[in-house]
Design a protein around this motif. Structure first.
Motif, mmCIF file in Angstrom:
data_model
loop_
_atom_site.group_PDB
_atom_site.id
_atom_site.type_symbol
_atom_site.label_atom_id
_atom_site.label_comp_id
_atom_site.label_asym_id
_atom_site.label_seq_id
_atom_site.Cartn_x
_atom_site.Cartn_y
_atom_site.Cartn_z
ATOM 1 N N SER A 35 0.861 -1.186 0.000
ATOM 2 C CA SER A 35 0.000 0.000 0.000
ATOM 3 C C SER A 35 0.893 1.230 0.000
ATOM 4 C CB SER A 35 -0.959 0.017 1.194
ATOM 5 O OG SER A 35 -0.276 -0.026 2.417
ATOM 6 N N VAL A 36 0.465 2.238 -0.750
ATOM 7 C CA VAL A 36 1.162 3.517 -0.847
ATOM 8 C C VAL A 36 0.115 4.591 -0.650
ATOM 9 C CG1 VAL A 36 2.533 5.055 -2.304
ATOM 10 C CG2 VAL A 36 2.853 2.567 -2.479
ATOM 11 N N ALA A 37 0.295 5.413 0.402
ATOM 12 C CA ALA A 37 -0.730 6.410 0.729
ATOM 13 C C ALA A 37 -0.101 7.736 1.120
ATOM 14 C CB ALA A 37 -1.608 5.898 1.867
ATOM 15 N N HIS A 38 -0.765 8.812 0.717
ATOM 16 C CA HIS A 38 -0.411 10.171 1.111
ATOM 17 C C HIS A 38 -1.311 10.553 2.273
ATOM 18 C CE1 HIS A 38 -0.863 14.639 0.720
ATOM 19 N NE2 HIS A 38 0.452 14.512 0.759
ATOM 20 N N MET A 39 -0.720 11.075 3.351
ATOM 21 C CA MET A 39 -1.495 11.376 4.549
ATOM 22 C C MET A 39 -1.204 12.774 5.069
ATOM 23 S SD MET A 39 -1.175 7.840 6.629
ATOM 24 C CE MET A 39 -1.158 6.280 5.795
ATOM 25 N N VAL A 40 -2.229 13.361 5.690
ATOM 26 C CA VAL A 40 -2.077 14.619 6.415
ATOM 27 C C VAL A 40 -2.739 14.431 7.778
ATOM 28 C CG1 VAL A 40 -2.548 17.089 6.487
ATOM 29 C CG2 VAL A 40 -2.052 15.984 4.290
ATOM 30 N N ALA A 41 -1.912 14.536 8.829
ATOM 31 C CA ALA A 41 -2.404 14.400 10.203
ATOM 32 C C ALA A 41 -2.445 15.792 10.824
ATOM 33 C CB ALA A 41 -1.483 13.490 11.010
ATOM 34 N N PRO A 42 -3.615 16.237 11.267
ATOM 35 C CA PRO A 42 -3.724 17.584 11.831
ATOM 36 C C PRO A 42 -3.018 17.697 13.182
ATOM 37 C CG PRO A 42 -5.768 16.396 12.154
ATOM 38 C CD PRO A 42 -4.888 15.521 11.329
ATOM 39 N N ALA A 43 -2.744 18.917 13.573
ATOM 40 C CA ALA A 43 -2.162 19.179 14.888
ATOM 41 C C ALA A 43 -3.040 18.531 15.949
ATOM 42 C CB ALA A 43 -2.058 20.679 15.119
ATOM 43 N N GLY A 44 -2.417 17.857 16.912
ATOM 44 C CA GLY A 44 -3.155 17.226 17.998
ATOM 45 C C GLY A 44 -3.627 15.821 17.712
ATOM 46 N N TRP A 45 -3.424 15.318 16.492
ATOM 47 C CA TRP A 45 -3.871 13.975 16.125
ATOM 48 C C TRP A 45 -3.006 12.904 16.792
ATOM 49 C CZ3 TRP A 45 -0.763 10.427 13.593
ATOM 50 C CH2 TRP A 45 -1.384 9.246 13.199
ATOM 51 N N GLY A 46 -3.607 11.770 17.073
ATOM 52 C CA GLY A 46 -2.865 10.628 17.584
ATOM 53 C C GLY A 46 -3.699 9.375 17.465
ATOM 54 N N GLU A 47 -3.044 8.239 17.521
ATOM 55 C CA GLU A 47 -3.742 6.965 17.492
ATOM 56 C C GLU A 47 -3.130 6.059 18.551
ATOM 57 O OE1 GLU A 47 -3.276 5.724 13.433
ATOM 58 O OE2 GLU A 47 -1.213 5.091 13.704
ATOM 59 N N PRO A 48 -3.828 4.986 18.919
ATOM 60 C CA PRO A 48 -3.302 4.100 19.955
ATOM 61 C C PRO A 48 -2.091 3.297 19.473
ATOM 62 C CG PRO A 48 -5.399 3.278 19.120
ATOM 63 C CD PRO A 48 -5.148 4.592 18.458
ATOM 64 N N PHE A 49 -1.404 2.670 20.417
ATOM 65 C CA PHE A 49 -0.318 1.765 20.051
ATOM 66 C C PHE A 49 -0.856 0.666 19.159
ATOM 67 C CE2 PHE A 49 2.072 3.578 23.596
ATOM 68 C CZ PHE A 49 3.364 3.559 23.095
ATOM 69 N N GLN A 50 0.006 0.172 18.284
ATOM 70 C CA GLN A 50 -0.336 -0.934 17.403
ATOM 71 C C GLN A 50 0.888 -1.826 17.240
ATOM 72 O OE1 GLN A 50 -1.516 1.492 14.084
ATOM 73 N NE2 GLN A 50 0.504 1.491 13.178
ATOM 74 N N THR A 51 0.646 -3.071 16.890
ATOM 75 C CA THR A 51 1.723 -4.015 16.585
ATOM 76 C C THR A 51 1.379 -4.655 15.244
ATOM 77 O OG1 THR A 51 1.997 -4.421 18.960
ATOM 78 C CG2 THR A 51 3.094 -5.950 17.471
ATOM 79 N N PRO A 52 1.684 -3.960 14.151
ATOM 80 C CA PRO A 52 1.226 -4.403 12.837
ATOM 81 C C PRO A 52 1.961 -5.636 12.319
ATOM 82 C CG PRO A 52 2.525 -2.396 12.639
ATOM 83 C CD PRO A 52 2.380 -2.677 14.097
ATOM 84 N N ASN A 53 1.248 -6.385 11.485
ATOM 85 C CA ASN A 53 1.832 -7.527 10.779
ATOM 86 C C ASN A 53 2.218 -7.121 9.365
ATOM 87 O OD1 ASN A 53 1.685 -9.401 12.871
ATOM 88 N ND2 ASN A 53 -0.449 -9.843 12.433
ATOM 89 N N PHE A 54 2.812 -5.927 9.241
ATOM 90 C CA PHE A 54 3.367 -5.450 7.977
ATOM 91 C C PHE A 54 4.539 -4.525 8.293
ATOM 92 C CE2 PHE A 54 -0.514 -2.965 8.926
ATOM 93 C CZ PHE A 54 0.034 -1.719 9.193
ATOM 94 N N ASP A 55 5.483 -4.426 7.366
ATOM 95 C CA ASP A 55 6.559 -3.450 7.458
ATOM 96 C C ASP A 55 6.006 -2.112 6.995
ATOM 97 O OD1 ASP A 55 8.443 -5.388 8.228
ATOM 98 O OD2 ASP A 55 9.099 -5.747 6.168
ATOM 99 N N GLU A 56 6.482 -1.016 7.624
ATOM 100 C CA GLU A 56 5.981 0.307 7.233
ATOM 101 C C GLU A 56 7.120 1.313 7.132
ATOM 102 O OE1 GLU A 56 2.483 3.536 8.312
ATOM 103 O OE2 GLU A 56 2.789 1.819 9.632
ATOM 104 N N TRP A 57 7.126 2.017 6.008
ATOM 105 C CA TRP A 57 8.067 3.113 5.781
ATOM 106 C C TRP A 57 7.281 4.407 5.791
ATOM 107 C CZ3 TRP A 57 8.165 -1.568 3.458
ATOM 108 C CH2 TRP A 57 9.373 -2.267 3.411
ATOM 109 N N THR A 58 7.814 5.430 6.469
ATOM 110 C CA THR A 58 7.212 6.762 6.495
ATOM 111 C C THR A 58 8.217 7.746 5.905
ATOM 112 O OG1 THR A 58 5.949 6.257 8.492
ATOM 113 C CG2 THR A 58 6.272 8.592 7.974
ATOM 114 N N LEU A 59 7.753 8.599 4.979
ATOM 115 C CA LEU A 59 8.580 9.633 4.368
ATOM 116 C C LEU A 59 7.901 10.976 4.614
ATOM 117 C CD1 LEU A 59 8.304 7.075 2.022
ATOM 118 C CD2 LEU A 59 10.459 8.203 1.533
#
Length: 121
Positions: A35-59
């Protein structure tokens, strides 16, 4: 077909005001390989801890993103990248005052079945 010109990424609704435009992945192309996705997270955004079954690269494109992993807090800034290996407990957030814009690449493709998010308490 030996190529795919993506002209209309799929917009995926996310709680907390984060926007996701998925260019390649399960909802957009039916592929579970990447999966390849473009994201915008607003100020103050957050999500809970996760333990994914995939490798993830963030740029990172602009702003900053906070990553909590292996007992460390890493601040990812524009022009930087970060890799998280599958099976690693991680939490992503944007506790800063400006939006965080970035690209995310996951192999296999991101899915709710593979992300393993913890319940927020």
């Amino acid at each position: 077909m030996g190529h795919k010109h993506q002209t209309q990424p799929i917009q995926i609704p996310v709680p907390g005001g984060k926007t996701i435009d998925e260019h390649f992945g399960i909802p957009s192309t039916g592929s579970s390989e990447i999966s390849v996705a473009h994201m915008v997270a607003p100020a103050g955004w957050g999500e809970p801890f996760q333990t994914p079954n995939f490798d993830e690269w963030t740029l990172m494109v602009r702003g900053k993103k906070q990553i909590e992993v292996d007992g460390n807090i890493i601040i990812l800034s524009a022009g930087e990248s970060f890799f998280v290996e599958k099976g690693t407990k991680v939490r992503y957030s944007n506790p800063f005052t400006e939006d965080a814009e970035y690209w995310s690449i996951c192999t296999p493709a991101f899915s709710l079945d593979l992300v393993n998010r913890e319940l927020e308490t």
